[in-house]
Design a protein around this motif. Sequence first.
Motif, PDB file in Angstrom:
ATOM      1  N   SER A  26      47.217 -75.803  23.557  1.00  9.46           N
ATOM      2  CA  SER A  26      46.464 -74.549  23.491  1.00  9.46           C
ATOM      3  C   SER A  26      46.048 -74.199  24.917  1.00  9.46           C
ATOM      4  CB  SER A  26      45.227 -74.714  22.601  1.00  9.46           C
ATOM      5  OG  SER A  26      44.437 -73.536  22.613  1.00  9.46           O
ATOM      6  N   ILE A  27      46.422 -73.006  25.373  1.00  9.44           N
ATOM      7  CA  ILE A  27      46.215 -72.623  26.775  1.00  9.44           C
ATOM      8  C   ILE A  27      45.366 -71.364  26.836  1.00  9.44           C
ATOM      9  CG2 ILE A  27      47.354 -72.080  28.955  1.00  9.44           C
ATOM     10  CD1 ILE A  27      49.901 -73.349  27.788  1.00  9.44           C
ATOM     11  N   GLN A  28      44.393 -71.370  27.712  1.00 15.29           N
ATOM     12  CA  GLN A  28      43.527 -70.213  27.903  1.00 15.29           C
ATOM     13  C   GLN A  28      43.404 -69.914  29.391  1.00 15.29           C
ATOM     14  OE1 GLN A  28      39.448 -70.727  26.604  1.00 15.29           O
ATOM     15  NE2 GLN A  28      39.207 -68.567  26.159  1.00 15.29           N
ATOM     16  N   VAL A  29      43.548 -68.661  29.753  1.00 18.90           N
ATOM     17  CA  VAL A  29      43.360 -68.259  31.143  1.00 18.90           C
ATOM     18  C   VAL A  29      41.880 -68.335  31.494  1.00 18.90           C
ATOM     19  CG1 VAL A  29      43.603 -66.384  32.824  1.00 18.90           C
ATOM     20  CG2 VAL A  29      45.374 -66.739  31.083  1.00 18.90           C
ATOM     21  N   VAL A  30      41.568 -68.935  32.617  1.00 18.71           N
ATOM     22  CA  VAL A  30      40.196 -68.870  33.136  1.00 18.71           C
ATOM     23  C   VAL A  30      40.029 -67.449  33.647  1.00 18.71           C
ATOM     24  CG1 VAL A  30      38.532 -69.816  34.761  1.00 18.71           C
ATOM     25  CG2 VAL A  30      40.246 -71.315  33.720  1.00 18.71           C
ATOM     26  N   SER A  31      39.304 -66.633  32.885  1.00 22.11           N
ATOM     27  CA  SER A  31      39.447 -65.178  32.939  1.00 22.11           C
ATOM     28  C   SER A  31      39.190 -64.551  34.300  1.00 22.11           C
ATOM     29  CB  SER A  31      38.541 -64.525  31.897  1.00 22.11           C
ATOM     30  OG  SER A  31      37.202 -64.891  32.107  1.00 22.11           O
ATOM     31  N   HIS A  32      38.190 -65.010  35.072  1.00 21.08           N
ATOM     32  CA  HIS A  32      37.880 -64.321  36.311  1.00 21.08           C
ATOM     33  C   HIS A  32      39.010 -64.418  37.323  1.00 21.08           C
ATOM     34  CE1 HIS A  32      36.741 -68.391  37.660  1.00 21.08           C
ATOM     35  NE2 HIS A  32      36.955 -67.931  38.880  1.00 21.08           N
ATOM     36  N   THR A  33      39.881 -65.427  37.183  1.00 19.97           N
ATOM     37  CA  THR A  33      40.986 -65.563  38.128  1.00 19.97           C
ATOM     38  C   THR A  33      42.146 -64.644  37.782  1.00 19.97           C
ATOM     39  OG1 THR A  33      42.107 -67.317  36.879  1.00 19.97           O
ATOM     40  CG2 THR A  33      40.413 -67.991  38.434  1.00 19.97           C
ATOM     41  N   THR A  95      44.616 -54.431  35.964  1.00 24.88           N
ATOM     42  CA  THR A  95      43.665 -54.235  37.061  1.00 24.88           C
ATOM     43  C   THR A  95      43.937 -52.933  37.794  1.00 24.88           C
ATOM     44  OG1 THR A  95      43.473 -56.638  37.343  1.00 24.88           O
ATOM     45  CG2 THR A  95      42.735 -55.257  39.167  1.00 24.88           C
ATOM     46  N   GLU A  96      45.211 -52.645  38.061  1.00 29.01           N
ATOM     47  CA  GLU A  96      45.573 -51.418  38.770  1.00 29.01           C
ATOM     48  C   GLU A  96      45.188 -50.167  37.979  1.00 29.01           C
ATOM     49  OE1 GLU A  96      49.708 -51.902  39.424  1.00 29.01           O
ATOM     50  OE2 GLU A  96      49.454 -53.599  40.814  1.00 29.01           O
ATOM     51  N   MET A  97      45.173 -50.263  36.662  1.00 28.89           N
ATOM     52  CA  MET A  97      44.802 -49.128  35.808  1.00 28.89           C
ATOM     53  C   MET A  97      43.295 -49.016  35.607  1.00 28.89           C
ATOM     54  SD  MET A  97      47.733 -49.416  32.836  1.00 28.89           S
ATOM     55  CE  MET A  97      49.492 -49.401  33.254  1.00 28.89           C
ATOM     56  N   GLY A  98      42.535 -49.881  36.269  1.00 29.87           N
ATOM     57  CA  GLY A  98      41.078 -49.830  36.153  1.00 29.87           C
ATOM     58  C   GLY A  98      40.531 -50.629  34.997  1.00 29.87           C
ATOM     59  N   GLY A  99      41.359 -51.511  34.428  1.00 31.11           N
ATOM     60  CA  GLY A  99      40.919 -52.323  33.308  1.00 31.11           C
ATOM     61  C   GLY A  99      40.479 -53.712  33.739  1.00 31.11           C
ATOM     62  N   LEU A 100      40.076 -54.509  32.760  1.00 28.77           N
ATOM     63  CA  LEU A 100      39.588 -55.858  33.014  1.00 28.77           C
ATOM     64  C   LEU A 100      40.114 -56.783  31.924  1.00 28.77           C
ATOM     65  CD1 LEU A 100      37.647 -57.746  34.625  1.00 28.77           C
ATOM     66  CD2 LEU A 100      35.851 -57.066  33.019  1.00 28.77           C
ATOM     67  N   MET A 101      40.752 -57.881  32.324  1.00 26.90           N
ATOM     68  CA  MET A 101      41.199 -58.888  31.373  1.00 26.90           C
ATOM     69  C   MET A 101      40.003 -59.761  31.009  1.00 26.90           C
ATOM     70  SD  MET A 101      44.505 -58.577  30.722  1.00 26.90           S
ATOM     71  CE  MET A 101      45.119 -60.197  30.258  1.00 26.90           C
ATOM     72  N   LEU A 102      39.567 -59.692  29.770  1.00 26.69           N
ATOM     73  CA  LEU A 102      38.407 -60.448  29.338  1.00 26.69           C
ATOM     74  C   LEU A 102      38.768 -61.855  28.875  1.00 26.69           C
ATOM     75  CD1 LEU A 102      36.621 -57.643  27.289  1.00 26.69           C
ATOM     76  CD2 LEU A 102      36.128 -58.365  29.635  1.00 26.69           C
ATOM     77  N   GLU A 103      39.920 -61.976  28.205  1.00 25.05           N
ATOM     78  CA  GLU A 103      40.309 -63.272  27.671  1.00 25.05           C
ATOM     79  C   GLU A 103      41.795 -63.263  27.368  1.00 25.05           C
ATOM     80  OE1 GLU A 103      38.525 -66.470  24.431  1.00 25.05           O
ATOM     81  OE2 GLU A 103      38.256 -64.332  24.077  1.00 25.05           O
ATOM     82  N   ALA A 104      42.439 -64.388  27.573  1.00 26.96           N
ATOM     83  CA  ALA A 104      43.853 -64.543  27.219  1.00 26.96           C
ATOM     84  C   ALA A 104      44.051 -65.944  26.683  1.00 26.96           C
ATOM     85  CB  ALA A 104      44.751 -64.294  28.426  1.00 26.96           C
ATOM     86  N   GLU A 105      44.609 -66.044  25.477  1.00 27.52           N
ATOM     87  CA  GLU A 105      44.801 -67.326  24.811  1.00 27.52           C
ATOM     88  C   GLU A 105      46.218 -67.391  24.274  1.00 27.52           C
ATOM     89  OE1 GLU A 105      42.660 -70.065  21.346  1.00 27.52           O
ATOM     90  OE2 GLU A 105      42.197 -67.941  21.520  1.00 27.52           O
ATOM     91  N   SER A 106      46.835 -68.553  24.385  1.00 25.38           N
ATOM     92  CA  SER A 106      48.203 -68.709  23.915  1.00 25.38           C
ATOM     93  C   SER A 106      48.279 -68.622  22.399  1.00 25.38           C
ATOM     94  CB  SER A 106      48.787 -70.041  24.395  1.00 25.38           C
ATOM     95  OG  SER A 106      48.063 -71.132  23.845  1.00 25.38           O
ATOM     96  N   THR A 107      49.396 -68.068  21.912  1.00 22.39           N
ATOM     97  CA  THR A 107      49.732 -68.076  20.498  1.00 22.39           C
ATOM     98  C   THR A 107      50.997 -68.911  20.342  1.00 22.39           C
ATOM     99  OG1 THR A 107      51.102 -66.076  20.653  1.00 22.39           O
ATOM    100  CG2 THR A 107      48.731 -65.770  20.241  1.00 22.39           C
TER     101      THR A 107
END
Length: 214
Positions: A26-33, A95-107
């Motif tokens: 199970s993999i999760q992005v450390v979101s701020h990076t 990020t370029e579109m002005g958005g923010l990735m809050l969380e990413a988790e593997s499926t």
Amino acid sequence: MSLVAVVDLAHPDLALTPTIRSTDASIQVVSHTATDPETGMFFFLVEADSFPEFEAALEADHTVSESMLVAEASTTRIYRLGHTPGTKLVSPPVTEMGGLMLEAESTSDGWSVRMQLPDRETLGALWEHCENEGIQFELGHIYSLDDFSLDGVGLTDAQHDALIMAYEAGYFEEPRGTSLEELADELDISPTAVGGRIRRGTARLIERTLLDEE
């Protein structure tokens, strides 16, 4: 008005997809990076029953250019990874579109991501970008930012499914009506991955309900 979208993404060249598809980790992005497209380095929280198997998969993963173990516990580790030039990443265009990735988790097939975006037009532009890149884009939930904050939502689909299944099967009862192993069989993932989804999902619900009330 800003919105929060939960989207499932899949493509053979998405970051870490070969590793995701060949292991039970199970993999999760450390979101701020994930919000800085300039560094080229990303941090991932990994839960696995066999880290030698996971690291062997990393070695064979064509999306990984380099990897370094940063921190470790018995079933959890943090890795810093670099990606090869052909790797498909969604966080830079977000990020370029002005958005923010809050969380990413593997499926089982790719990634479930939760993003904050400026408006529906931006969501449409991101969908078009993914379509042009051949990335499967499946919209799960979408909320206005006010609804998101007030209703205590924000789970990934994977966390939502794991919590609902665990509750309905009696996992939270005493004595327990099911085990992580049985839930893992139902979800076709490892017990470690199920436990991680339940913990992170529960923490998210506490953050968005009990802590907000205080």
